[in-house]
Design a protein around this motif. Sequence first.
Motif, PDB file in Angstrom:
ATOM      1  N   ARG A 432       0.849  -1.332  -0.044  1.00  0.00           N
ATOM      2  CA  ARG A 432      -0.310  -0.233   0.051  1.00  0.00           C
ATOM      3  C   ARG A 432       0.714   1.535   0.038  1.00  0.00           C
ATOM      4  O   ARG A 432       0.448   1.981  -0.908  1.00  0.00           O
ATOM      5  CB  ARG A 432      -0.833  -0.047   1.038  1.00  0.00           C
ATOM      6  N   ARG A 433       2.106   1.359   0.925  1.00  0.00           N
ATOM      7  CA  ARG A 433       3.275   2.389   0.860  1.00  0.00           C
ATOM      8  C   ARG A 433       3.569   2.854  -0.515  1.00  0.00           C
ATOM      9  O   ARG A 433       3.371   4.090  -1.161  1.00  0.00           O
ATOM     10  CB  ARG A 433       4.559   2.214   1.781  1.00  0.00           C
ATOM     11  N   ARG A 434       4.102   1.671  -0.899  1.00  0.00           N
ATOM     12  CA  ARG A 434       4.337   1.533  -2.282  1.00  0.00           C
ATOM     13  C   ARG A 434       3.909   2.376  -3.877  1.00  0.00           C
ATOM     14  O   ARG A 434       3.657   3.113  -4.526  1.00  0.00           O
ATOM     15  CB  ARG A 434       4.614   0.126  -3.147  1.00  0.00           C
ATOM     16  N   ALA A 435       2.405   1.668  -3.517  1.00  0.00           N
ATOM     17  CA  ALA A 435       0.960   2.348  -3.892  1.00  0.00           C
ATOM     18  C   ALA A 435       0.719   3.897  -4.199  1.00  0.00           C
ATOM     19  O   ALA A 435       0.636   4.127  -4.782  1.00  0.00           O
ATOM     20  CB  ALA A 435       0.048   0.822  -4.254  1.00  0.00           C
ATOM     21  N   ASP A 436       1.211   4.310  -2.986  1.00  0.00           N
ATOM     22  CA  ASP A 436       0.184   5.627  -2.523  1.00  0.00           C
ATOM     23  C   ASP A 436       1.509   6.136  -2.775  1.00  0.00           C
ATOM     24  O   ASP A 436       1.198   7.642  -3.500  1.00  0.00           O
ATOM     25  CB  ASP A 436       0.575   5.574  -0.861  1.00  0.00           C
ATOM     26  N   ARG A 437       3.055   5.880  -2.691  1.00  0.00           N
ATOM     27  CA  ARG A 437       4.082   6.774  -3.299  1.00  0.00           C
ATOM     28  C   ARG A 437       3.760   6.955  -4.686  1.00  0.00           C
ATOM     29  O   ARG A 437       3.875   8.182  -5.240  1.00  0.00           O
ATOM     30  CB  ARG A 437       5.136   5.857  -2.920  1.00  0.00           C
ATOM     31  N   GLU A 438       3.768   5.808  -5.367  1.00  0.00           N
ATOM     32  CA  GLU A 438       3.440   6.044  -6.637  1.00  0.00           C
ATOM     33  C   GLU A 438       2.605   6.972  -7.188  1.00  0.00           C
ATOM     34  O   GLU A 438       2.304   7.221  -8.060  1.00  0.00           O
ATOM     35  CB  GLU A 438       3.333   4.656  -7.619  1.00  0.00           C
ATOM     36  N   GLY A 439       0.691   6.262  -6.310  1.00  0.00           N
ATOM     37  CA  GLY A 439      -0.216   7.802  -6.655  1.00  0.00           C
ATOM     38  C   GLY A 439       0.012   9.220  -6.555  1.00  0.00           C
ATOM     39  O   GLY A 439       0.032  10.347  -7.090  1.00  0.00           O
ATOM     40  N   LEU A 441       3.115  10.605  -6.457  1.00  0.00           N
ATOM     41  CA  LEU A 441       4.122  10.775  -7.908  1.00  0.00           C
ATOM     42  C   LEU A 441       3.594  11.169  -8.434  1.00  0.00           C
ATOM     43  O   LEU A 441       3.613  12.107  -9.649  1.00  0.00           O
ATOM     44  CB  LEU A 441       5.073   9.609  -8.040  1.00  0.00           C
ATOM     45  N   TRP A 442       2.129   9.979  -9.468  1.00  0.00           N
ATOM     46  CA  TRP A 442       1.525  10.772 -10.028  1.00  0.00           C
ATOM     47  C   TRP A 442       0.608  12.116 -10.094  1.00  0.00           C
ATOM     48  O   TRP A 442       0.407  13.366 -10.847  1.00  0.00           O
ATOM     49  CB  TRP A 442       0.145   9.804 -10.688  1.00  0.00           C
ATOM     50  N   ARG A 443       0.419  12.065  -8.915  1.00  0.00           N
ATOM     51  CA  ARG A 443      -0.399  13.395  -8.881  1.00  0.00           C
ATOM     52  C   ARG A 443       0.197  15.075  -8.781  1.00  0.00           C
ATOM     53  O   ARG A 443      -0.356  15.565  -9.165  1.00  0.00           O
ATOM     54  CB  ARG A 443      -0.685  13.665  -7.120  1.00  0.00           C
ATOM     55  N   SER A 444       1.413  14.792  -8.500  1.00  0.00           N
ATOM     56  CA  SER A 444       2.609  15.699  -8.513  1.00  0.00           C
ATOM     57  C   SER A 444       2.886  15.889 -10.145  1.00  0.00           C
ATOM     58  O   SER A 444       3.353  16.975 -10.220  1.00  0.00           O
ATOM     59  CB  SER A 444       3.991  15.195  -7.872  1.00  0.00           C
TER      60      SER A 444
END
Length: 897
Positions: A432-439, A441-444
């Motif tokens: 979940r943390r990895r997915a959150d970081r990817e999310g 990054l996408w939002r940024s």
Amino acid sequence: MQSLAPNTGAGAATGRRRPPLPDVRDALRELVRDDAAVRAVLREAVAFAAVVAGRPMAAVSVVDADRTSFLAEVGPVTRHLSGDAAFCRHALDAAGIGLDVADAMLDDRFRHGLAAHGGARVRAYTGVPLLTGDRSPVGTLCVLDTEPGSLTDDQRDTLRSLARIVATVLRPPRPARGLARGLAGRRAAPPADAPCAAAARQLRELFATTPCHLVLSGREGVIRSANPAFARLIGAEDSDLRGRDYLDLVVRSDRAAESLPLGDARAVTVRELRLLPSGGIEQQVRVASSPIHTADGTDGNVLHGFERIAVLRTAEIEFRESRSALDAIVTVDRNERIVSWNGGAGRLLGHDRDAIIGKQLAMIVPPDDRPAHSAGFARLVGGGEPVLLGRTVELEALHADGSLVPVELSLSRWQLGTEWFYTAVLRDITERRRADREGELWRSLHDATTGLGNLAALRQWWSDQCGDGSAPGAVFSLRLTNLGLVTTALGADVGGELLAAVGAALTAVQDANLYICHLGDGHFAGAARSDEHTDPAEIRARLDAMARRAVDAATGPFEVAGVPVEMHARIGVLAASASEPCFTELLRHAEATREASPRRVNIACERGASSGPGLDDLHLVSEFRGAIAAGQLELHYQPVTPLQTEQYRDPARGDRNAPVDAVEALVRWRHPTRGFVPPDRFIPLIETGPLISVMTRWVLGEALAQQHRWRSDGLDVVVAVNLSPQVLLEDDVVTLVSTALAESAGDPSRLKLEITESAIVADPDEARDVVLALRQLGVAVSLDDFGIGYTSLRLLRDLRVDEIKLDRLFVKDATTNPADAAIASAVAQLAHRLAIRTVAEGIEDEETRNLFRALGFDYMQGYLESRPLPADAATAWLVERTANRAVTAPASATDGT
């Protein structure tokens, strides 16, 4: 979730059952409302269920598509369930299996809704479906608690038996005719062996046969009956127990706190105490008691259910440790010693169960976190505020190999005898943390409304694709010019839908050589690269084709909120190379190219002068903030003199003796390092921000102070001050003017305020109200730059200004351009018919002055009379002209304004 038992009954393989028609549930509600015998069975059944389960609440529910209602209940079910049908609906979906939730905070289906209400709702739930004659579930028999806990197998089996008994009184005797019709027939002519009588017998039989320990006493505490299971629990016979005082079975020290639920017929009390069996060995038990009105008519009884604490705790630990193979479940005692460690904990944290049992919990806490952990646990054990109980938090646990594992933790506490234990459920959230970081990054790098990249992503694309300068590229700026109109007409939400549609259309235009982003507010930007070096003509042609594809995509048409919408867009494209020092400069010049022409597509193959504000403009605005306090501003005054005087009838007398009527105050800025800064350089930069209000307040005060000095010197001069649109429409200008007049002891009739047509067009109604309020102060209002704006005749009529100043655009060429002269003549005639004075601006020679005098203009202003003068020079000029006026002015001279 743990099922109550494998479903081996009829229809077990059919999965979810089709819910019955809504009229079935309505018929059940009507049946319970009208049939006292049915109500009695249901009341006894729910009390029986609560006592057997050792829980403070129980109910018979009926579940519709959007609500849960209760046909019978004990305990505060309605208050704690708050109309939430989630538990009962899940129980129905499970059909004959039912639903058993030991702790809703540990169940993904319920914990988020529970946390949203602060945790003060149902935590433990067990529900058994009630099936109709065609095996369709209509509702549940459920037991509930606001504290977590699990049931034993004996308790679950007894609840199933109770559910079958309840279903017999809710099941129609003639199912072929339909439930509603069958219910109506049963009420009209009940058979000899009515379902309610059968249910009453079945409840008596269940009391005697259930393995749960039950006692029926009177309200005074005398035992009337004890079932065989209870007799075995304390080593006695039912006949020996009947007639004894209930408290005789309780350890003496616990008797004082023991009381029966006598006041509220729907109350259930749950507590722990110690029984004293005939063998003399104390047993710690949980007792649930409820008043009960039996279906056979017996009243005044209290039903008690007993369960040994050790059995309950064992069931609870088994439930928690078997709940999920993916979760780590760890239990510690009050000394932080680990007493339970499941397989999930071993897999997650790397410790073998046999090696870690008995060790301190600090073994899995990171060293840096141990002081805070120890303090928090000590506070919890000591009875302090339970910070983590009932909450889900994210933290890191220490793996056996020394690495840190991100986990989600839920903590609960429970009691076994007199000892308290604490159980932590840890879930690995690495993915979940990895997915959150990817999310993140996408939002940024993307715009949430359109899904397109943002400016940061565009910069990165330009650097990656054209960074080595090996291929020519282009930067473009595209703006939707009518987005504000569409948003105003359809609403901001629809405007967002429209932008999303435009974003999707532009996404379809993108390819490996073209990247488009959304900068916000309908402003899009992009960059393109070319794989080949081509001649300028071909570059321009390719850029033009790319730009037109983008504009066509952005303009639609689209359909939003059922309305077809066609957008208007304009694009500016700048051919450039990646060797350019600053991408921001490239984009700024693309924006300037876009605004250079009203055409939809504007191409520039080399950088030109930017038309937008530059870095120096930002510095200039910043420096202006301190200009007033530093004394860098000053006022110059330009005369406004009458045209219709006797002096002008004789050209030989010239203009030296013309009487002065008014002066216009004009602000000047003398910068300490830049020198003189022209007004048309700094005023456009500040007039849309708060600095224009600060400057106007200073100008008004300084001009009235100078007027006061002139009046003290015997010079009666009208002073005109300019008001920007923002000051007129956004500030409390009436208070501003009245305050300035009071502070300077000024005469309102000798103050004139000049406003522009742009202020009127921005908000005609507001402008009219402000002008009328200013005129009520006694102040004159002049309409400046008349002729170059959009003032309509209606506005000119409604505003009722005192004066209009014809813009110099129609003055400077009037002697050579008949059209300008005709316009000036028409303005003068219109104004005079409306009793409005006229001023011609920009008169610089005698021929123009004479023309406008002949056209009927009342006043003139321009370099022919005087340039704007500093205060001292203006004073000298006024003194000289006043002296000449006293010598030469005829008796018919006009009397000022």
